[in-house]
Design a protein around this motif. Structure first.
Motif, PDB file in Angstrom:
ATOM      1  N   ARG A  62       0.835  -1.214   0.000  1.00 44.52           N
ATOM      2  CA  ARG A  62       0.000   0.000   0.000  1.00 44.52           C
ATOM      3  C   ARG A  62       0.868   1.261   0.000  1.00 44.52           C
ATOM      4  N   ALA A  63       1.917   1.253   0.814  1.00 46.05           N
ATOM      5  CA  ALA A  63       2.788   2.435   0.911  1.00 46.05           C
ATOM      6  C   ALA A  63       3.484   2.707  -0.414  1.00 46.05           C
ATOM      7  N   ALA A  64       3.962   1.647  -1.054  1.00 48.68           N
ATOM      8  CA  ALA A  64       4.631   1.831  -2.350  1.00 48.68           C
ATOM      9  C   ALA A  64       3.639   2.296  -3.411  1.00 48.68           C
ATOM     10  N   ALA A  65       2.431   1.734  -3.369  1.00 50.71           N
ATOM     11  CA  ALA A  65       1.415   2.094  -4.366  1.00 50.71           C
ATOM     12  C   ALA A  65       1.040   3.566  -4.264  1.00 50.71           C
ATOM     13  N   GLN A  66       1.092   4.127  -3.073  1.00 54.10           N
ATOM     14  CA  GLN A  66       0.801   5.550  -2.912  1.00 54.10           C
ATOM     15  C   GLN A  66       1.766   6.404  -3.722  1.00 54.10           C
ATOM     16  N   ILE A  67       3.006   5.958  -3.798  1.00 51.45           N
ATOM     17  CA  ILE A  67       4.005   6.682  -4.596  1.00 51.45           C
ATOM     18  C   ILE A  67       3.816   6.415  -6.089  1.00 51.45           C
ATOM     19  N   LEU A  68       3.492   5.157  -6.421  1.00 50.78           N
ATOM     20  CA  LEU A  68       3.448   4.744  -7.826  1.00 50.78           C
ATOM     21  C   LEU A  68       2.200   5.215  -8.568  1.00 50.78           C
ATOM     22  N   LYS A  69       1.126   5.428  -7.858  1.00 48.65           N
ATOM     23  CA  LYS A  69      -0.160   5.706  -8.498  1.00 48.65           C
ATOM     24  C   LYS A  69      -0.059   6.888  -9.459  1.00 48.65           C
ATOM     25  N   GLY A  70      -0.412   6.612 -10.715  1.00 52.92           N
ATOM     26  CA  GLY A  70      -0.395   7.674 -11.717  1.00 52.92           C
ATOM     27  C   GLY A  70       0.979   7.984 -12.276  1.00 52.92           C
ATOM     28  N   ARG A  71       1.991   7.223 -11.872  1.00 52.71           N
ATOM     29  CA  ARG A  71       3.361   7.467 -12.348  1.00 52.71           C
ATOM     30  C   ARG A  71       3.874   6.235 -13.103  1.00 52.71           C
ATOM     31  N   HIS A  95      21.154  -1.333  -2.802  1.00 54.76           N
ATOM     32  CA  HIS A  95      20.884  -0.292  -1.812  1.00 54.76           C
ATOM     33  C   HIS A  95      19.608  -0.673  -1.064  1.00 54.76           C
ATOM     34  N   LEU A  96      19.687  -0.836   0.243  1.00 58.14           N
ATOM     35  CA  LEU A  96      18.519  -1.176   1.049  1.00 58.14           C
ATOM     36  C   LEU A  96      17.718   0.084   1.375  1.00 58.14           C
ATOM     37  N   ALA A  97      16.403  -0.055   1.335  1.00 61.74           N
ATOM     38  CA  ALA A  97      15.545   1.084   1.631  1.00 61.74           C
ATOM     39  C   ALA A  97      14.127   0.598   1.902  1.00 61.74           C
ATOM     40  N   SER A  98      13.258   1.514   2.272  1.00 60.50           N
ATOM     41  CA  SER A  98      11.857   1.187   2.511  1.00 60.50           C
ATOM     42  C   SER A  98      11.131   0.980   1.171  1.00 60.50           C
ATOM     43  N   PRO A  99       9.968   0.337   1.184  1.00 56.47           N
ATOM     44  CA  PRO A  99       9.201   0.190  -0.065  1.00 56.47           C
ATOM     45  C   PRO A  99       8.880   1.536  -0.710  1.00 56.47           C
ATOM     46  N   GLU A 100       8.616   2.561   0.111  1.00 56.87           N
ATOM     47  CA  GLU A 100       8.329   3.880  -0.437  1.00 56.87           C
ATOM     48  C   GLU A 100       9.535   4.437  -1.199  1.00 56.87           C
ATOM     49  N   MET A 101      10.719   4.239  -0.625  1.00 60.93           N
ATOM     50  CA  MET A 101      11.933   4.718  -1.287  1.00 60.93           C
ATOM     51  C   MET A 101      12.207   3.944  -2.569  1.00 60.93           C
ATOM     52  N   VAL A 102      11.916   2.649  -2.553  1.00 57.26           N
ATOM     53  CA  VAL A 102      12.097   1.843  -3.765  1.00 57.26           C
ATOM     54  C   VAL A 102      11.169   2.349  -4.864  1.00 57.26           C
ATOM     55  N   ALA A 103       9.926   2.612  -4.493  1.00 54.21           N
ATOM     56  CA  ALA A 103       8.962   3.109  -5.470  1.00 54.21           C
ATOM     57  C   ALA A 103       9.387   4.462  -6.031  1.00 54.21           C
ATOM     58  N   ALA A 104       9.862   5.328  -5.155  1.00 52.55           N
ATOM     59  CA  ALA A 104      10.296   6.653  -5.607  1.00 52.55           C
ATOM     60  C   ALA A 104      11.464   6.557  -6.577  1.00 52.55           C
ATOM     61  N   ALA A 105      12.416   5.671  -6.274  1.00 52.88           N
ATOM     62  CA  ALA A 105      13.569   5.495  -7.163  1.00 52.88           C
ATOM     63  C   ALA A 105      13.148   4.870  -8.490  1.00 52.88           C
ATOM     64  N   ALA A 106      12.162   3.962  -8.422  1.00 54.82           N
ATOM     65  CA  ALA A 106      11.714   3.303  -9.652  1.00 54.82           C
ATOM     66  C   ALA A 106      11.156   4.315 -10.655  1.00 54.82           C
ATOM     67  N   VAL A 107      10.403   5.283 -10.176  1.00 55.36           N
ATOM     68  CA  VAL A 107       9.759   6.227 -11.110  1.00 55.36           C
ATOM     69  C   VAL A 107      10.666   7.389 -11.514  1.00 55.36           C
TER      70      VAL A 107
END
Length: 470
Positions: free
Chosen positions: A359-368, A446-458
């Motif tokens: 859910r946390a990662a999806a908040q970052i990914l939504k629409g991106r 690089h280890l990070a939270s799911p939110e950080m992974v999502a942010a880096a992905a986009v």
């Protein structure tokens, strides 16, 4: 000796059958959970000796380490011996009457994800598994730890184990974390402050306002990485948050027995005035989004930090350590870690593949959209996580963004099931270890939270997730 006891001391005493007087005790084991990497191997000594299992109903098994996470997977795996492990565990589970969560069962998943979600682990109990991240289950107030093959055999045959009594450490988080800071950031920051060897010989209890404020799945993330500072056990006292989480789970007690259990569980938290062998304090207000730069979970800095410079190391050993880590990761000393380009993004593992993580990662990914040239995977921690995520439409968000949506398993956490990244790629990962070659030959993790992974992905580069928060 003070009669005021810690959480650990109470559970140890309740399970101690015999104190051998040399630091070791014989303990009763309440639960054991096995996986397909060990397959039938754990049963071979039992078969050869002609021993029986006294309590097969206390043992559980799942397919997670060796199985593929490809859609449509079967027994065929991408690793040597993987198929034998899968089929051997299936055969022996049936033969001995063990609960098995097989391929195709919606309850199948990573051992440390399904154990809490099925209510297999309960506060005040003891639990073992042939995996070092069994410390995860301590987030429920359980004494849980990883063991070897011989110890599993002993548990299968006797429902007991010989264990060395650890020293006690309490890590207290003072204050509360800021918005945008996750449980993963809390434990990475802690390991960075205390070091990768700080917990050696200790059972660690996490305490304080910031810990009590965490939901159960976040507590499991904190306890999961206890082993990354060499603590075999990590624990968080059960409270109403824990009880609410467990209530109604398939293996949790019910009705009047539930009430009796909760009454007992309320007696378990550490007594006021109980003493620990070591006390540490973490200022939670100083924690921000964290990212590792090196080849150990202790090599961690804030997202606004800079890559360490060996020229400023305090000793020759430290200098050599930094030089080796930087040679592997290919980073430039003194440069900001933010904006470092990545090749791959992975959300999964027993650390961060639960529904709340997705859910946390999806908040970052939504629409991106995932940045051009970035490979991105999401591997839910269990079939139940996957099912519930799909019911919420999270899979659509991940897939629309450009992530692969895969079947449950350990996957890229440790290149198991044949899942690994291209050699030399730079990965940002929600896993727990960034050792050399952990996610593939030469892969720099690089280890990070799911939110950080999502942010880096986009964005295609290491990014402060707070800049993309909605």
């Amino acid at each position: 000796m003070s009669q005021r006891r810690t959480l650990f001391q109470k559970i140890w005493a309740d399970h101690e059958i015999r104190d051998f007087g040399d630091g070791y005790s014989l303990l009763h084991v309440d639960r054991d959970i096995m996986h397909d990497l060990l397959g039938a191997l754990v049963f071979e000594p039992l078969d050869k000796a002609g021993r029986k299992m006294p309590n097969p109903e206390l043992h559980f098994a799942t397919m997670d380490h060796g199985v593929d996470t490809d859609p449509g997977r079967g027994d065929e795996t991408k690793i040597p011996g993987g198929k034998a492990g899968v089929q051997g565990l299936r055969r022996k589970s049936k033969e001995y009457g063990i609960h098995l969560y097989d391929i195709g069962d919606v309850r199948q998943g990573i051992v440390h994800v399904i154990t809490p979600e099925l209510g297999i682990a309960l506060p005040g109990s003891t639990l073992i598994c042939g995996d070092s991240h069994t410390s995860t289950i301590g987030g429920l107030g359980v004494l849980a730890w990883g063991v070897g093959l011989t110890e599993i055999e002993h548990v299968l045959a006797t429902q007991t184990i010989v264990a060395q009594k650890p020293k006690t450490m309490r890590i207290t988080f003072e204050g509360n974390v800021a918005p945008g800071v996750s449980a993963k950031d809390m434990i990475l920051y802690t390991i960075g402050q205390l070091g990768a060897k700080a917990g050696n010989g200790y059972v660690v209890e996490y305490a304080g306002a910031a810990i009590r404020a965490l939901p159960v799945e976040a507590r499991l993330t904190v306890a999961n990485m206890s082993i990354e500072m060499a603590a075999r056990y990590g624990m968080i006292a059960a409270d109403d948050t824990t009880f609410d989480y467990l209530h109604g789970r398939p293996f949790a007690p019910k009705d009047a027995v539930w009430d009796q259990a909760v009454k007992y569980w309320r007696t378990l938290p550490t007594d006021d005035g109980a003493t620990f062998d070591r006390e540490e304090t973490i200022d939670a207000t100083k924690i921000g989004p964290m990212i590792t730069w090196g080849t150990s979970p202790q090599d961690v800095i804030g997202i606004d930090g800079t890559v360490p410079d060996p020229a400023h190391a305090g000793s020759a050993d430290k200098k050599a350590y930094l030089e080796r880590a930087l040679a592997y990761t290919g980073l430039t000393p003194g440069k900001p870690i933010a904006d470092t380009p990545i090749d791959v993004a992975f959300i999964g593992s027993c650390t961060n593949a639960r529904l709340s993580d997705l859910r946390a990662a999806a908040q970052i990914l939504k629409g991106r959209k995932v940045a051009d040239g970035v490979q991105a995977w999401c591997v839910p921690g269990s079939g139940l996580v996957k099912r519930d995520a799909e019911a919420e439409g999270l899979d659509t968000i991940f897939k629309s963004a450009g992530f692969e949506w895969r079947e449950p398993g350990c996957s890229m956490c440790v290149s198991l099931g044949g899942d690994k990244f291209k050699p030399g790629g730079r990965a940002i990962s929600s896993t727990n270890r960034n050792f050399e070659n952990r996610q593939g030959v030469g892969v720099r993790t690089h280890l990070a939270s799911p939110e950080m992974v999502a942010a880096a992905a986009v964005t295609g580069k290491i990014t402060d997730t707070r800049k993309l928060a909605r």
